[in-house]
Write a protein that holds these residues in place. Sequence first.
Motif, PDB file in Angstrom:
ATOM      1  N   ASP A  49      65.246  85.398  10.079  1.00 30.30           N
ATOM      2  CA  ASP A  49      65.351  84.427   8.987  1.00 30.30           C
ATOM      3  C   ASP A  49      66.511  84.779   8.062  1.00 30.30           C
ATOM      4  O   ASP A  49      67.255  83.890   7.620  1.00 30.30           O
ATOM      5  CB  ASP A  49      64.053  84.389   8.182  1.00 30.30           C
ATOM      6  CG  ASP A  49      62.957  83.595   8.894  1.00 30.30           C
ATOM      7  OD1 ASP A  49      63.305  82.796   9.786  1.00 30.30           O
ATOM      8  OD2 ASP A  49      61.783  83.781   8.577  1.00 30.30           O
ATOM      9  N   PHE A  50      66.653  86.044   7.738  1.00 28.62           N
ATOM     10  CA  PHE A  50      67.749  86.475   6.869  1.00 28.62           C
ATOM     11  C   PHE A  50      69.093  86.098   7.483  1.00 28.62           C
ATOM     12  O   PHE A  50      69.971  85.530   6.822  1.00 28.62           O
ATOM     13  CB  PHE A  50      67.648  87.986   6.662  1.00 28.62           C
ATOM     14  CG  PHE A  50      68.748  88.589   5.820  1.00 28.62           C
ATOM     15  CD1 PHE A  50      69.162  87.994   4.643  1.00 28.62           C
ATOM     16  CD2 PHE A  50      69.356  89.768   6.209  1.00 28.62           C
ATOM     17  CE1 PHE A  50      70.173  88.561   3.871  1.00 28.62           C
ATOM     18  CE2 PHE A  50      70.363  90.336   5.442  1.00 28.62           C
ATOM     19  CZ  PHE A  50      70.772  89.727   4.271  1.00 28.62           C
ATOM     20  N   TYR A  51      69.259  86.377   8.755  1.00 33.54           N
ATOM     21  CA  TYR A  51      70.523  86.122   9.443  1.00 33.54           C
ATOM     22  C   TYR A  51      70.800  84.627   9.568  1.00 33.54           C
ATOM     23  O   TYR A  51      71.938  84.176   9.353  1.00 33.54           O
ATOM     24  CB  TYR A  51      70.476  86.782  10.822  1.00 33.54           C
ATOM     25  CG  TYR A  51      71.682  86.529  11.681  1.00 33.54           C
ATOM     26  CD1 TYR A  51      72.929  87.060  11.356  1.00 33.54           C
ATOM     27  CD2 TYR A  51      71.584  85.755  12.835  1.00 33.54           C
ATOM     28  CE1 TYR A  51      74.033  86.820  12.148  1.00 33.54           C
ATOM     29  CE2 TYR A  51      72.680  85.512  13.629  1.00 33.54           C
ATOM     30  CZ  TYR A  51      73.907  86.052  13.283  1.00 33.54           C
ATOM     31  OH  TYR A  51      74.998  85.813  14.075  1.00 33.54           O
ATOM     32  N   GLU A  52      69.770  83.854   9.872  1.00 29.47           N
ATOM     33  CA  GLU A  52      69.974  82.423  10.114  1.00 29.47           C
ATOM     34  C   GLU A  52      70.054  81.603   8.835  1.00 29.47           C
ATOM     35  O   GLU A  52      70.794  80.611   8.770  1.00 29.47           O
ATOM     36  CB  GLU A  52      68.851  81.893  11.012  1.00 29.47           C
ATOM     37  CG  GLU A  52      68.901  82.454  12.435  1.00 29.47           C
ATOM     38  CD  GLU A  52      67.768  81.944  13.301  1.00 29.47           C
ATOM     39  OE1 GLU A  52      66.836  81.290  12.746  1.00 29.47           O
ATOM     40  OE2 GLU A  52      67.785  82.191  14.528  1.00 29.47           O
ATOM     41  N   LYS A  53      69.295  82.000   7.807  1.00 30.18           N
ATOM     42  CA  LYS A  53      69.211  81.187   6.597  1.00 30.18           C
ATOM     43  C   LYS A  53      70.179  81.604   5.505  1.00 30.18           C
ATOM     44  O   LYS A  53      70.443  80.822   4.582  1.00 30.18           O
ATOM     45  CB  LYS A  53      67.780  81.218   6.057  1.00 30.18           C
ATOM     46  CG  LYS A  53      66.771  80.598   7.008  1.00 30.18           C
ATOM     47  CD  LYS A  53      65.352  80.727   6.484  1.00 30.18           C
ATOM     48  CE  LYS A  53      64.353  80.111   7.461  1.00 30.18           C
ATOM     49  NZ  LYS A  53      62.950  80.255   6.994  1.00 30.18           N
ATOM     50  N   ARG A  54      70.704  82.824   5.576  1.00 30.15           N
ATOM     51  CA  ARG A  54      71.626  83.273   4.546  1.00 30.15           C
ATOM     52  C   ARG A  54      72.933  83.791   5.154  1.00 30.15           C
ATOM     53  O   ARG A  54      73.318  84.953   4.951  1.00 30.15           O
ATOM     54  CB  ARG A  54      70.986  84.349   3.673  1.00 30.15           C
ATOM     55  CG  ARG A  54      69.855  83.856   2.798  1.00 30.15           C
ATOM     56  CD  ARG A  54      70.248  82.700   1.868  1.00 30.15           C
ATOM     57  NE  ARG A  54      71.354  83.004   0.990  1.00 30.15           N
ATOM     58  CZ  ARG A  54      71.213  83.502  -0.236  1.00 30.15           C
ATOM     59  NH1 ARG A  54      69.997  83.726  -0.719  1.00 30.15           N
ATOM     60  NH2 ARG A  54      72.270  83.732  -0.980  1.00 30.15           N
ATOM     61  N   PRO A  55      73.634  82.948   5.900  1.00 36.46           N
ATOM     62  CA  PRO A  55      74.919  83.395   6.454  1.00 36.46           C
ATOM     63  C   PRO A  55      75.907  83.769   5.361  1.00 36.46           C
ATOM     64  O   PRO A  55      76.825  84.558   5.610  1.00 36.46           O
ATOM     65  CB  PRO A  55      75.389  82.187   7.266  1.00 36.46           C
ATOM     66  CG  PRO A  55      74.664  81.013   6.684  1.00 36.46           C
ATOM     67  CD  PRO A  55      73.335  81.548   6.262  1.00 36.46           C
ATOM     68  N   ASP A  56      75.712  83.216   4.140  1.00 37.22           N
ATOM     69  CA  ASP A  56      76.609  83.587   3.042  1.00 37.22           C
ATOM     70  C   ASP A  56      76.478  85.055   2.691  1.00 37.22           C
ATOM     71  O   ASP A  56      77.476  85.728   2.392  1.00 37.22           O
ATOM     72  CB  ASP A  56      76.318  82.728   1.820  1.00 37.22           C
ATOM     73  CG  ASP A  56      74.878  82.870   1.323  1.00 37.22           C
ATOM     74  OD1 ASP A  56      73.948  82.862   2.164  1.00 37.22           O
ATOM     75  OD2 ASP A  56      74.694  83.005   0.100  1.00 37.22           O
ATOM     76  N   LEU A  57      75.242  85.598   2.752  1.00 32.94           N
ATOM     77  CA  LEU A  57      75.051  87.020   2.460  1.00 32.94           C
ATOM     78  C   LEU A  57      75.508  87.902   3.616  1.00 32.94           C
ATOM     79  O   LEU A  57      75.948  89.033   3.397  1.00 32.94           O
ATOM     80  CB  LEU A  57      73.585  87.300   2.129  1.00 32.94           C
ATOM     81  CG  LEU A  57      73.110  86.778   0.767  1.00 32.94           C
ATOM     82  CD1 LEU A  57      71.638  87.090   0.561  1.00 32.94           C
ATOM     83  CD2 LEU A  57      73.944  87.364  -0.366  1.00 32.94           C
ATOM     84  N   ILE A  58      75.412  87.403   4.840  1.00 27.19           N
ATOM     85  CA  ILE A  58      75.964  88.147   5.981  1.00 27.19           C
ATOM     86  C   ILE A  58      77.467  88.289   5.806  1.00 27.19           C
ATOM     87  O   ILE A  58      78.037  89.381   5.964  1.00 27.19           O
ATOM     88  CB  ILE A  58      75.630  87.430   7.307  1.00 27.19           C
ATOM     89  CG1 ILE A  58      74.113  87.345   7.514  1.00 27.19           C
ATOM     90  CG2 ILE A  58      76.293  88.156   8.469  1.00 27.19           C
ATOM     91  CD1 ILE A  58      73.402  88.663   7.613  1.00 27.19           C
ATOM     92  N   VAL A  59      78.139  87.209   5.443  1.00 27.66           N
ATOM     93  CA  VAL A  59      79.585  87.244   5.205  1.00 27.66           C
ATOM     94  C   VAL A  59      79.913  88.151   4.020  1.00 27.66           C
ATOM     95  O   VAL A  59      80.840  88.956   4.071  1.00 27.66           O
ATOM     96  CB  VAL A  59      80.119  85.817   4.979  1.00 27.66           C
ATOM     97  CG1 VAL A  59      81.533  85.844   4.417  1.00 27.66           C
ATOM     98  CG2 VAL A  59      80.085  85.028   6.280  1.00 27.66           C
ATOM     99  N   HIS A  60      79.143  88.013   2.938  1.00 31.55           N
ATOM    100  CA  HIS A  60      79.370  88.843   1.756  1.00 31.55           C
ATOM    101  C   HIS A  60      79.251  90.325   2.113  1.00 31.55           C
ATOM    102  O   HIS A  60      80.074  91.143   1.687  1.00 31.55           O
ATOM    103  CB  HIS A  60      78.354  88.470   0.675  1.00 31.55           C
ATOM    104  CG  HIS A  60      78.430  89.306  -0.557  1.00 31.55           C
ATOM    105  ND1 HIS A  60      79.540  89.327  -1.380  1.00 31.55           N
ATOM    106  CD2 HIS A  60      77.538  90.187  -1.105  1.00 31.55           C
ATOM    107  CE1 HIS A  60      79.322  90.159  -2.388  1.00 31.55           C
ATOM    108  NE2 HIS A  60      78.123  90.688  -2.235  1.00 31.55           N
ATOM    109  N   GLY A  61      78.224  90.653   2.897  1.00 31.18           N
ATOM    110  CA  GLY A  61      78.058  92.045   3.310  1.00 31.18           C
ATOM    111  C   GLY A  61      79.214  92.548   4.146  1.00 31.18           C
ATOM    112  O   GLY A  61      79.666  93.683   3.979  1.00 31.18           O
ATOM    113  N   LEU A  62      79.706  91.709   5.050  1.00 31.37           N
ATOM    114  CA  LEU A  62      80.842  92.119   5.885  1.00 31.37           C
ATOM    115  C   LEU A  62      82.085  92.399   5.055  1.00 31.37           C
ATOM    116  O   LEU A  62      82.869  93.303   5.366  1.00 31.37           O
ATOM    117  CB  LEU A  62      81.157  91.041   6.913  1.00 31.37           C
ATOM    118  CG  LEU A  62      80.364  91.048   8.209  1.00 31.37           C
ATOM    119  CD1 LEU A  62      80.805  89.896   9.092  1.00 31.37           C
ATOM    120  CD2 LEU A  62      80.519  92.366   8.950  1.00 31.37           C
TER     121      LEU A  62
END
Length: 453
Positions: free
Chosen positions: A313-326
Motif C-alpha cells: 500500500d505504501f509503495y502503490e498509494k504514495r509514489p510521491d514519498l517513494i520519489v522523495h525518499g530516493l
Amino acid sequence: MIFHLDDNGAVFSNPGMGWVIHHSAISGKKDVNEPDSYENLDNVALLSYWAALEPEEGVFAWERLDASIAKWTALGKKLQFRISTDPMLYDGKGDGVPDWVFERYGVPCQVVEEDGYTVRYPDYRNPVYLEKLRNFLNALADRYGGNPDLETVDLRGYGAWGEWHSGFQHPTRAEHAAALRGILDAWYDAFGGKKTLILSCSYEWMNTLHPALHAPESYEEYLAWSGFDYALAKPGISLRRDGIGGAVKLWDARIMKDYYASGRREPMICEYFGGYNEKLPLGGRRGYNVEDSVEEALMLHPNYMMLMWDSVDFYEKRPDLIVHGLKRMGYRLLPERVEVPDEVKAGEFFFLRHDWTNRAAGRFCGGSSLEFRLRDPEGRRWDLSREDGFDAGSLGEGERRSFRTPLQVPEKAAPGACTLELRLRGYGGQTILLPLEGKTNDGFYPVAALRVK
C-alpha cells in the motif's frame, strides 16, 4: 569564467543506496509486504534464521536462500542479508537457534513470551553455544561472503528479531555486556573484511529485565550496556535503526548521528515501526503519520530505507514519498560551481576549480574517481585526466567542498568553443548518476565551456 549548475530534480538510482524490499527466504512463500512491481526499488533484504539454514548439525539447507538470490539478481537487484541467530518472530514462528543446540548439548536457555510468540533465548556465555554459532556463521560467510551482489549483512545475533534488545537476561550488566561482545566477535570473525555488518542500535525497551537496561542515565551507559562501544571500535560495522516512526529515543538517535558525523564510509539503514495503514489517520500511531516517519528516518542519515510495513500500500498509494525518499536518502552529488580560465592555448595546462555539494541525507561510501574530457568544435573528445583522489565520501549532508584539478588541453584540440565534461565513478567502477542535464551515453556530463586558442 564561472558556471553555476542547478539540480535538475531528476529521479534516479545509484549504487549503495535506495529503498529495500522485504523478502522471505524461509518457506518460499511470498511475503504479503513484497510488491509485484519493482520500479525505483533496487535492493532486497532476504529474511531467514539459523534454525532454518542448519536444521541438523553440520547439515545446511541453503536451497531457499540460493533460490531467492538467483531470483533477485536475475532482476538486477542488490541484496542484504536479514538472517538472525536469535528468534526471528515471523510468520507464526519464533525460531532462531536450532533445537539441536539445546537438546543435544544442553545449552541453558530462558523461555519467554514475546509479541505473542513463545521463544527460547540461549545463554550467550555458554562455550558450546558460541562454538556452534561460530561454525554456522563461518559456513554462511564462506558460502556467501564473496558474492558481489550481497552488499550488507545484518548482525542479528541477540534478542527479538536479532534487533539487539530483549534477549537472555544475565545477572549483571557487566556479564551482559561481556556476552554481547562474544556474539560480536563471532560475527566479525566470520564476515569482517568481507561484508559490511549492520548492527541494530534499538534501545532495550523492556522494563521487566533484571538488571534494568531500558533507561540508561547517560550516553556512555547506553553504549557500554549494549556493547556498542566495543562494536564500533571495529572497522566495517555500521548501524541500522529498527523502529522508525514512534520508537526512536535520545541515545539511539545520537549514536547514528555521531556515526555519520565521524565520516565513516559505511552505509546505515532505517526500518519502520508499525505499518503504513495504521499511520494514515491524523496523528497516526504514537502521534506519527506517514510523512513524519519518512522524515524521522531521513534525520538519521540512512543510505537505505526498508519499505514501510503494509509496504504494498505504501509503495502503490504514495509514489510521491517513494520519489522523495530516493532523492533524499543516500547521496546526491552536485558540482554546483565550476570555474575555468576565459581562454587557454592548446597544449597548455590550466587549473579547474570545482565546488561540490551533497543534496541528500546519507553518504557516498567507498572510493571514487573523477574523469575529465574535452569535446572540441569538431566533435572530437579528448581524455584529459582521471583524479583518483577525488573524495566523494567527504561530503556530508548539505556540505560543500572545493577541489582544484590541473588539466592540460591536448595540442591537437581544434580551436574555438570547447565543452568540458566530467564523469564520476565509484562502487567498483560504476558510473554515478548526477542531477544534471546532458548526460552522454557513456556517463559524462557537460559542466563548462572553454575557449581554446
